[in-house]
Design a protein around this motif. Structure first.
Motif, mmCIF file in Angstrom:
data_model
loop_
_atom_site.group_PDB
_atom_site.id
_atom_site.type_symbol
_atom_site.label_atom_id
_atom_site.label_comp_id
_atom_site.label_asym_id
_atom_site.label_seq_id
_atom_site.Cartn_x
_atom_site.Cartn_y
_atom_site.Cartn_z
ATOM 1 N N UNK A 163 0.827 -1.211 0.000
ATOM 2 C CA UNK A 163 0.000 0.000 0.000
ATOM 3 C C UNK A 163 0.864 1.264 0.000
ATOM 4 N N UNK A 164 1.965 1.216 0.735
ATOM 5 C CA UNK A 164 2.869 2.381 0.803
ATOM 6 C C UNK A 164 3.470 2.692 -0.562
ATOM 7 N N UNK A 165 4.021 1.661 -1.214
ATOM 8 C CA UNK A 165 4.657 1.872 -2.511
ATOM 9 C C UNK A 165 3.659 2.288 -3.593
ATOM 10 N N UNK A 166 2.446 1.721 -3.523
ATOM 11 C CA UNK A 166 1.407 2.115 -4.479
ATOM 12 C C UNK A 166 1.007 3.571 -4.313
ATOM 13 N N UNK A 167 0.924 4.031 -3.061
ATOM 14 C CA UNK A 167 0.585 5.430 -2.785
ATOM 15 C C UNK A 167 1.703 6.367 -3.237
ATOM 16 N N UNK A 168 2.943 5.942 -3.016
ATOM 17 C CA UNK A 168 4.090 6.742 -3.466
ATOM 18 C C UNK A 168 4.022 6.971 -4.972
ATOM 19 N N UNK A 169 3.668 5.924 -5.722
ATOM 20 C CA UNK A 169 3.620 6.060 -7.185
ATOM 21 C C UNK A 169 2.562 7.077 -7.616
ATOM 22 N N UNK A 170 1.429 7.104 -6.917
ATOM 23 C CA UNK A 170 0.395 8.100 -7.225
ATOM 24 C C UNK A 170 0.957 9.521 -7.116
ATOM 25 N N UNK A 171 1.644 9.787 -6.015
ATOM 26 C CA UNK A 171 2.178 11.124 -5.765
ATOM 27 C C UNK A 171 3.376 11.431 -6.656
ATOM 28 N N UNK A 172 4.203 10.411 -6.916
ATOM 29 C CA UNK A 172 5.393 10.615 -7.758
ATOM 30 C C UNK A 172 5.019 10.998 -9.184
ATOM 31 N N UNK A 173 3.958 10.403 -9.706
ATOM 32 C CA UNK A 173 3.508 10.743 -11.057
ATOM 33 C C UNK A 173 3.061 12.201 -11.137
ATOM 34 N N UNK A 174 2.492 12.708 -10.032
ATOM 35 C CA UNK A 174 2.099 14.129 -9.985
ATOM 36 C C UNK A 174 3.342 15.022 -9.965
ATOM 37 N N UNK A 175 4.361 14.626 -9.211
ATOM 38 C CA UNK A 175 5.621 15.385 -9.160
ATOM 39 C C UNK A 175 6.279 15.408 -10.539
ATOM 40 N N UNK A 176 6.228 14.284 -11.239
ATOM 41 C CA UNK A 176 6.818 14.203 -12.577
ATOM 42 C C UNK A 176 6.083 15.107 -13.571
ATOM 43 N N UNK A 177 4.779 15.246 -13.396
ATOM 44 C CA UNK A 177 4.018 16.142 -14.285
ATOM 45 C C UNK A 177 4.372 17.605 -14.005
ATOM 46 N N UNK A 178 4.639 17.927 -12.730
ATOM 47 C CA UNK A 178 5.072 19.286 -12.380
ATOM 48 C C UNK A 178 6.432 19.587 -13.006
ATOM 49 N N UNK B 295 16.267 24.734 -14.776
ATOM 50 C CA UNK B 295 17.313 24.194 -13.907
ATOM 51 C C UNK B 295 17.471 24.984 -12.606
ATOM 52 N N UNK B 296 17.021 26.241 -12.619
ATOM 53 C CA UNK B 296 17.069 27.051 -11.396
ATOM 54 C C UNK B 296 15.944 26.618 -10.449
ATOM 55 N N UNK B 297 14.735 26.487 -11.025
ATOM 56 C CA UNK B 297 13.578 26.087 -10.199
ATOM 57 C C UNK B 297 13.728 24.642 -9.729
ATOM 58 N N UNK B 298 13.984 23.730 -10.676
ATOM 59 C CA UNK B 298 14.097 22.307 -10.337
ATOM 60 C C UNK B 298 15.543 21.972 -9.943
ATOM 61 N N UNK B 299 15.991 22.590 -8.890
ATOM 62 C CA UNK B 299 17.355 22.355 -8.392
ATOM 63 C C UNK B 299 17.440 20.967 -7.750
ATOM 64 N N UNK B 300 18.643 20.403 -7.662
ATOM 65 C CA UNK B 300 18.796 19.090 -7.011
ATOM 66 C C UNK B 300 18.236 19.071 -5.590
ATOM 67 N N UNK B 301 18.406 20.182 -4.875
ATOM 68 C CA UNK B 301 17.896 20.278 -3.501
ATOM 69 C C UNK B 301 16.376 20.159 -3.478
ATOM 70 N N UNK B 302 15.691 20.877 -4.386
ATOM 71 C CA UNK B 302 14.227 20.813 -4.442
ATOM 72 C C UNK B 302 13.756 19.422 -4.856
ATOM 73 N N UNK C 83 11.484 13.152 -0.796
ATOM 74 C CA UNK C 83 11.324 12.894 0.644
ATOM 75 C C UNK C 83 9.872 13.148 1.068
ATOM 76 N N UNK C 84 9.293 14.249 0.572
ATOM 77 C CA UNK C 84 7.910 14.597 0.901
ATOM 78 C C UNK C 84 6.948 13.517 0.413
ATOM 79 N N UNK C 85 7.154 13.033 -0.821
ATOM 80 C CA UNK C 85 6.291 12.001 -1.405
ATOM 81 C C UNK C 85 6.333 10.726 -0.566
ATOM 82 N N UNK C 86 7.528 10.281 -0.192
ATOM 83 C CA UNK C 86 7.654 9.066 0.614
ATOM 84 C C UNK C 86 7.073 9.260 2.011
ATOM 85 N N UNK C 87 7.278 10.464 2.581
ATOM 86 C CA UNK C 87 6.791 10.742 3.938
ATOM 87 C C UNK C 87 5.276 10.844 4.022
#
Length: 320
Positions: A105-120, A133-140, A146-150
């Protein structure tokens, strides 16, 4: 003898497709093939995007995470499923079932949120290319992962713990091939309306909200693509976004049909085949979808194969 009976009561029996013995034989072969495709395909994507410096961008950082997630997702299910399909023993230990439920259930939920992050990420790349490259910095990017997994872990801890605390009155037979939330709810011996409504409410948060964000992102992307004067630019944007949209459509379509139905109206066998589709087949299709329409990824894979071929030749020459 008493000890054995006590431990047995804490095991779960996964019926799976036991009422279709011939189908079990066919499915075991199909699942094995798709699992191997998933392992090879997603591992190649991870290696190619790591070894090729041209792919050290936010887009491929998220794609690596998706591939790693698909590897973990299928591995949390397939080994136990093959044991269930191959032999007469349909049991899974209580601890094993609980671990599978939480991880799945955890990994399935992560994929839902990760696909949204990828669209952003695609939205920023196409609508604000000069600041990408300024907005999507490695830090962000790292913070978003981390936010998606948490967030996913928090939601699943609430849902699964709520479900497992419900009395089952000795019922331990799950009409499924894995320990899944709807199957667990069906063996509960009290009214589950409140829990089902909680599942539905959290489902809206982790499924429909990300999907809405994806649709909004692609609305802006479509408008930006139509304004492009370069046909080559339009084609490249469509190829990149088309791959992601295909994955989103397959994954979200199945998830919404499966989980966002109050009362869980899908039939038993239909539910099993849908689960089989999005847990086994979809992760094996993702590498193909992202590779076939992506020239950069094709080049990286060709380079990886060339390196492997050359290293094999060097070893042969050394041994001879």
């Amino acid at each position: 003898m008493e000890k054995h009976n006590h431990s047995f009561l804490h095991d779960f029996i996964l019926l799976g497709f036991s009422h279709h013995p011939k189908l079990e034989m066919i499915l075991s072969g199909v699942v094995t093939i798709f699992y191997l495709i998933t392992l090879v395909g997603n591992t190649l994507i991870i290696l190619a995007s790591l070894l090729d410096s041209h792919l050290h961008t936010p887009m491929y950082f998220f794609l690596r995470n998706l591939s790693f997630l698909d590897l973990c997702f299928t591995t949390s299910i397939v080994p136990q499923m093959l044991v269930n399909l191959w032999g007469p023993d349909k049991t899974i230990s209580y601890v094993g079932c609980i671990i599978q439920l939480y991880v799945y259930m955890w990994l399935g939920t992560i994929e839902c949120l990760l696909l949204a992050v990828m669209s952003y990420d695609r939205f920023i790349a196409i609508c604000k290319p000069l600041h990408y490259l300024v907005i999507m910095s490695p830090h962000l990017c790292f913070k978003m992962i981390i936010m998606v997994w948490g967030v996913s872990l928090t939601c699943i801890l609430v849902l699964c713990t709520l479900t497992l605390n419900l009395p089952r009155c000795g019922n331990n037979i799950l009409n499924h091939f894995l320990c899944e939330l709807p199957a667990m709810l069906k063996i509960v011996c009290v009214d589950t309306t409140a829990v089902e409504m909680s599942v539905f409410a959290i489902g809206i948060v982790v499924v429909l909200t990300p999907l809405l964000l994806i649709l909004i992102s692609y609305g802006y992307i479509a408008r930006a693509v139509l304004r492009m004067k370069s046909k080559a630019g339009q084609r490249k944007a469509m190829n990149t976004c088309g791959s992601h949209l295909t994955v989103v459509s397959i994954f979200y379509g199945t998830i919404i049909y499966m989980y966002l139905q109050p009362g869980n109206s899908a039939s038993q066998d239909q539910g099993k085949f849908l689960t089989l589709f999005y847990t086994i087949i979809t992760p094996s299709l993702n590498p193909l979808i992202y590779t076939l329409r992506n020239k950069d990824m094709k080049n990286a894979l060709n380079k990886l194969m060339r390196i492997d071929y050359e290293s094999t030749n060097v070893k042969k020459n050394w041994n001879s």
